[in-house]
Design an enzyme around this catalytic site. Structure first.
Site, PDB file in Angstrom:
ATOM      1  N   LYS A 143     -30.947 -34.020  27.051  1.00  0.00           N
ATOM      2  CA  LYS A 143     -31.185 -33.142  25.897  1.00  0.00           C
ATOM      3  C   LYS A 143     -31.439 -31.720  25.976  1.00  0.00           C
ATOM      4  O   LYS A 143     -31.631 -31.285  26.903  1.00  0.00           O
ATOM      5  CB  LYS A 143     -32.130 -34.025  24.877  1.00  0.00           C
ATOM      6  CG  LYS A 143     -31.701 -35.097  24.355  1.00  0.00           C
ATOM      7  CD  LYS A 143     -32.657 -35.732  23.187  1.00  0.00           C
ATOM      8  CE  LYS A 143     -32.060 -37.108  22.739  1.00  0.00           C
ATOM      9  NZ  LYS A 143     -32.895 -37.581  21.789  1.00  0.00           N
ATOM     10  N   ARG A 187     -34.997 -44.338  26.440  1.00  0.00           N
ATOM     11  CA  ARG A 187     -33.575 -44.399  26.157  1.00  0.00           C
ATOM     12  C   ARG A 187     -32.814 -43.366  27.111  1.00  0.00           C
ATOM     13  O   ARG A 187     -33.082 -42.370  26.886  1.00  0.00           O
ATOM     14  CB  ARG A 187     -33.496 -44.210  24.931  1.00  0.00           C
ATOM     15  CG  ARG A 187     -31.852 -44.361  24.491  1.00  0.00           C
ATOM     16  CD  ARG A 187     -31.764 -43.964  22.865  1.00  0.00           C
ATOM     17  NE  ARG A 187     -30.508 -44.261  22.219  1.00  0.00           N
ATOM     18  CZ  ARG A 187     -29.568 -43.224  22.437  1.00  0.00           C
ATOM     19  NH1 ARG A 187     -29.942 -42.055  22.729  1.00  0.00           N
ATOM     20  NH2 ARG A 187     -28.362 -43.573  21.955  1.00  0.00           N
TER      21      ARG A 187
END
Length: 266
Positions: free
Chosen positions: A209, A243
């Site tokens: 991210k 995740r």
């Protein structure tokens, strides 16, 4: 289905979208998607999280029919080939219901039942685990951010219980990268342990991210080491599921961290 506290579960990311920030377009073909899912399972993924609509910043929303057409063939094919758990990444109740009917095991809602409140009804109907993520539009907070996240989860839990869900079905996700600046994401990462106050499992999704991009100044596919660092930090603070895109690398880091920090192993 999952026994929390003894190990960290690895959720592998499978984006069957043309525009996801890291791997958009790579797995829109059903055969390619299945191949990648099986590779992640071979590498140790416990769960495959399938998303058919990108939720990256600036994403283009797709209708439920489009999402269903992308999702269902992959879910049905995977159910034949593996016993791994299948999670459906959607915030639309129509999509979630169809996915559950097709064999999905878990609902993963990036709006924590607060965009489509019928999502909780679907989870209650199928008595399945549901990942409920903190999210908001914009990055301005009128109160301290961790308190805001806790207030959000209190509302989500209320929605879930009113819909007939059991509290034990819920898994909390602090929403790293959603409704937060990189600096806010880092702040939340430092205080993840506070979310254990709910007595519920926690999922952490930091893989590749922008927070890591800001720190490392690297493109998404070169952020694996940064992701691993957050995986370790999360586990130390009590995270139960991570995740990730890079299953093998994060699993190895999780195994070492579990061996040292999991209370059951002390």
């Amino acid at each position: 289905m999952m026994e929390f506290g003894k190990k960290t579960y690895i959720m592998g990311i499978l984006n069957v979208t043309p525009d996801s920030f890291s791997d958009g377009g790579e797995f829109t073909n059903v055969d390619n998607a299945i191949k990648h899912a099986l590779e992640m399972i071979d590498q140790g993924a416990d769960i495959i999280d399938i998303g058919a609509e990108s939720t990256r910043p600036g994403f283009i929303e797709v209708d439920a029919d489009t999402e269903i057409k992308r999702l269902i063939p992959v879910i049905e094919a995977l159910k034949i080939k593996t016993n791994a758990l299948i999670s459906v990444d959607t915030y639309k109740s129509e999509v979630a219901r169809k996915a559950m009917q097709s064999g999905a095991d878990i609902i993963n809602d990036v709006w924590g039942f607060q965009k489509d409140t019928k999502m909780a009804e679907v989870a209650a109907e199928f008595n399945c685990p549901a990942v409920v993520m903190h999210n908001q539009t914009g990055t301005d907070y009128s109160i301290e951010i961790m308190q805001s996240i806790k207030d959000f989860f209190e509302k989500t839990i209320e929605i879930a219980l009113k819909a007939g869900m059991k509290r034990s079905q819920l898994i909390l996700d602090p929403g790293i990268g959603f409704g937060k600046t990189p600096e806010q994401n880092m702040y939340v990462m430092k205080r993840l342990e506070e979310l254990k106050c709910f007595g519920l499992p926690i999922l952490l999704g930091t893989s590749r991210k922008s927070m890591l991009g800001k720190i490392l100044d690297l493109p998404p596919k070169e952020r694996v080491e940064g992701t691993i660092a957050t995986t370790v930090m999360g586990i130390i603070q009590g995270v139960d599921i991570v995740r990730v895109h890079d299953v093998k690398e994060n699993l190895r880091a999780a195994m070492v961290t579990d061996a040292i920090y999991r209370k059951d192993n002390q």
